[in-house]
Design an enzyme around this catalytic site. Structure first.
Site, mmCIF file in Angstrom:
data_model
loop_
_atom_site.group_PDB
_atom_site.id
_atom_site.type_symbol
_atom_site.label_atom_id
_atom_site.label_comp_id
_atom_site.label_asym_id
_atom_site.label_seq_id
_atom_site.Cartn_x
_atom_site.Cartn_y
_atom_site.Cartn_z
ATOM 1 N N ARG A 1 42.104 34.860 42.086
ATOM 2 C CA ARG A 1 42.901 33.637 42.293
ATOM 3 C C ARG A 1 42.138 32.339 42.005
ATOM 4 O O ARG A 1 42.346 31.314 42.659
ATOM 5 C CB ARG A 1 43.478 33.589 43.712
ATOM 6 N N SER B 1 52.174 33.978 48.421
ATOM 7 C CA SER B 1 51.197 34.384 49.452
ATOM 8 C C SER B 1 50.403 33.163 49.884
ATOM 9 O O SER B 1 49.797 32.486 49.046
ATOM 10 C CB SER B 1 50.235 35.426 48.874
ATOM 11 N N GLU C 1 45.230 30.506 49.955
ATOM 12 C CA GLU C 1 45.338 30.553 48.495
ATOM 13 C C GLU C 1 46.032 29.277 48.020
ATOM 14 O O GLU C 1 45.722 28.725 46.965
ATOM 15 C CB GLU C 1 46.161 31.783 48.088
HETATM 16 C C1 LIG Z 1 57.867 33.174 45.427
HETATM 17 C C2 LIG Z 1 56.478 33.081 44.874
HETATM 18 C C3 LIG Z 1 55.831 34.215 44.419
HETATM 19 C C4 LIG Z 1 54.525 34.144 43.915
HETATM 20 N N1 LIG Z 1 53.925 35.279 43.476
HETATM 21 C C5 LIG Z 1 52.684 35.221 42.977
HETATM 22 C C6 LIG Z 1 52.024 36.402 42.496
HETATM 23 O O1 LIG Z 1 52.572 37.490 42.491
HETATM 24 N N2 LIG Z 1 50.757 36.272 42.013
HETATM 25 C C7 LIG Z 1 50.107 35.076 41.985
HETATM 26 O O2 LIG Z 1 48.950 35.020 41.522
HETATM 27 N N3 LIG Z 1 50.709 33.932 42.428
HETATM 28 C C8 LIG Z 1 51.968 33.987 42.909
HETATM 29 N N4 LIG Z 1 52.553 32.829 43.369
HETATM 30 C C9 LIG Z 1 51.800 31.567 43.360
HETATM 31 C C10 LIG Z 1 52.019 30.715 42.085
HETATM 32 O O3 LIG Z 1 53.274 30.983 41.517
HETATM 33 C C11 LIG Z 1 50.936 30.932 41.038
HETATM 34 O O4 LIG Z 1 49.657 30.636 41.551
HETATM 35 C C12 LIG Z 1 51.189 30.040 39.805
HETATM 36 O O5 LIG Z 1 50.464 30.560 38.735
HETATM 37 C C13 LIG Z 1 50.835 28.581 40.012
HETATM 38 O O6 LIG Z 1 51.268 27.842 38.872
HETATM 39 P P1 LIG Z 1 51.854 26.375 39.021
HETATM 40 O O7 LIG Z 1 52.105 25.833 37.673
HETATM 41 O O8 LIG Z 1 53.023 26.377 39.947
HETATM 42 O O9 LIG Z 1 50.620 25.639 39.690
HETATM 43 P P2 LIG Z 1 50.668 24.389 40.689
HETATM 44 O O10 LIG Z 1 51.180 24.853 42.011
HETATM 45 O O11 LIG Z 1 51.350 23.253 40.046
HETATM 46 O O12 LIG Z 1 49.108 24.079 40.815
HETATM 47 C C14 LIG Z 1 48.221 24.997 41.412
HETATM 48 C C15 LIG Z 1 46.801 24.488 41.191
HETATM 49 O O13 LIG Z 1 46.512 24.516 39.795
HETATM 50 C C16 LIG Z 1 46.211 23.185 39.331
HETATM 51 N N5 LIG Z 1 46.839 23.066 38.005
HETATM 52 C C17 LIG Z 1 48.126 23.289 37.671
HETATM 53 N N6 LIG Z 1 48.286 23.119 36.344
HETATM 54 C C18 LIG Z 1 47.078 22.767 35.855
HETATM 55 C C19 LIG Z 1 46.595 22.454 34.554
HETATM 56 N N7 LIG Z 1 47.379 22.449 33.480
HETATM 57 N N8 LIG Z 1 45.273 22.130 34.422
HETATM 58 C C20 LIG Z 1 44.453 22.104 35.502
HETATM 59 N N9 LIG Z 1 44.851 22.380 36.753
HETATM 60 C C21 LIG Z 1 46.150 22.722 36.914
HETATM 61 C C22 LIG Z 1 46.784 22.225 40.354
HETATM 62 O O14 LIG Z 1 46.056 21.010 40.372
HETATM 63 C C23 LIG Z 1 46.606 23.033 41.635
HETATM 64 O O15 LIG Z 1 45.284 22.910 42.108
HETATM 65 C C24 LIG Z 1 53.859 32.887 43.869
HETATM 66 C C25 LIG Z 1 54.514 31.724 44.315
HETATM 67 C C26 LIG Z 1 55.815 31.823 44.811
HETATM 68 C C27 LIG Z 1 56.516 30.563 45.262
#
Ligand SMILES: Cc1cc2nc3c(=O)[nH]c(=O)nc-3n(C[C@H](O)[C@H](O)[C@H](O)COP(=O)(O)OP(=O)(O)OC[C@H]3O[C@@H](n4cnc5c(N)ncnc54)[C@H](O)[C@@H]3O)c2cc1C
Length: 336
Positions: free
Chosen positions: A208, A256, A327
């Protein structure tokens, strides 16, 4: 505050009302910020932007400003300018792994959304395919795009919300697979606003996390392979079905909440064993369906969610001696 169960929760100390000189100072800071940011960016700026709109938790306070760059060049120029002006900034993609505190983020959020979502096939040879995708593209769209073209590798990501940029930074994974294993190259903007190409093999991906700081993911090249459409589709459907069976997908959350400890039981098991399933503070609740999900039952504040996080941390530590690590990325100031 509504408490369930038999645990004591320390109330967050109330934020003291601001004195008039603090209010004046805050207003002056905002005026200066507006002038500086408007000189850097001539497009739309959302001031005092409620981050609940940009978080799948549907909770949280405001960012002082939010900007949506539309190209890598615009993003690089903003990063350079904000750094030169010593203005705090951060990137948000799908907002599916963040929680902004109720006090908010005193800086500029760079939101990478749809305008930052191009996907292109780079080349293919002997069944191997390379695909380049901009950071704002949603994982869901990318998974579908790959399915249409019979490109396999991303099936494990079916049902993970958020952007590909966020997925790389979080090294998103499920069912024993992680995105890091598919990354061939990442185009990043470094802290100074320079475009840099990183080979996937040089990125210290771990559970992660991609192990790097202060770099913005602008685009990603993934290594995939050709496979039959029906096989890819069957796999995606099966994994989505398993997700629906085990996760509370009908309520806002950030997935999570805690990382699984390196050894021993999973975080969900520890939380369940601590008797916390269904435990509730305000409108934040430990999901009865999956104990590692904190869900928003309607009008949870970030304060409710963080107070619940504290209860989980303390109760699990008291029971097992394990201090869980969130996380979810917690952003902004927190009172108390
Ligand atoms: C219902 C649900 C189920 C999920 N299931 C999983 C799963 O099975 N496995 C899993 O790993 N995760 C899961 N997640 C968590 C999440 O979806 C992942 O971590 C996802 O990849 C985050 O992407 P995001 O664009 O939403 O990031 P954000 O929430 O927008 O950002 C997360 C972090 O990344 C940084 N960030 C975002 N984009 C960039 C960029 N372009 N450059 C630099 N930094 C950046 C942000 O500053 C922040 O620190 C789940 C979430 C939900 C709501």
């Amino acid at each position: 505050m509504h408490l369930a169960g038999d645990f004591k929760v320390e109330m967050q100390p109330r934020r003291q009302a601001m004195s008039s000189s603090e209010k004046r100072e805050g207003a002056r800071w905002m005026i200066d910020l507006r002038k500086t940011v408007q000189a850097l960016w001539h497009g739309e700026i959302l001031w005092s932007c409620p981050m609940a709109r940009y978080s799948t938790f549907k909770a949280g306070g405001p960012a002082a400003a939010l900007i949506e760059p539309r190209s890598i060049e615009e993003l690089a120029s903003l990063v350079r300018g904000l750094r030169e002006q010593k203005i705090k900034w951060m990137v948000v993609g799908g907002g599916s792994n963040i929680l902004v505190t109720d006090e908010g983020f005193a800086g500029v959020v760079l939101h990478l959304g749809r305008a930052f979502g191009a996907i292109a096939e780079v080349d293919s040879q002997d069944g191997a395919v390379r695909v380049t995708v901009e950071a704002g593209c949603s994982l869901a769209r990318l998974v579908n795009w790959c399915l249409e073209r019979e490109f396999s590798g991303l099936e494990f990501a079916a049902g993970i919300p958020g952007s590909i940029g966020g997925a790389v930074v979080m090294n998103a994974g499920a069912w024993g697979r992680e995105i890091g294993s598919l990354v061939e190259q990442v185009t990043v903007i470094d802290g100074a606003g320079n475009l840099v190409e990183l080979a996937g093999a040089s990125i210290p991906f771990r559970y992660r996390s991609w192990g790097l700081a202060e770099q913005v993911v602008a685009a990603v090249t993934l290594r995939l392979e050709k496979a039959a459409r029906h096989e890819i589709e069957a796999q995606c459907h099966e994994l989505a079905r398993r997700r629906r069976g085990t996760q509370p997908l009908d309520k806002p959350s950030a997935g999570s909440f805690f990382k699984n400890p390196p050894d021993g039981p999973a975080a969900g098991k520890l939380i369940q064993d601590a008797g916390l399933k269904g435990y509730r503070i305000g409108d934040a609740m430990v999901s009865p369906k999956h104990a590692n999900f904190i869900v928003n039952m309607g009008h949870a504040t970030a304060g409710d969610i963080l107070a619940l996080m504290d209860v989980v941390l303390e109760k699990v530590a008291a029971m097992s001696g394990i201090w869980l690590e969130p996380e979810v990325r917690i952003i902004g100031d927190r009172q108390g």
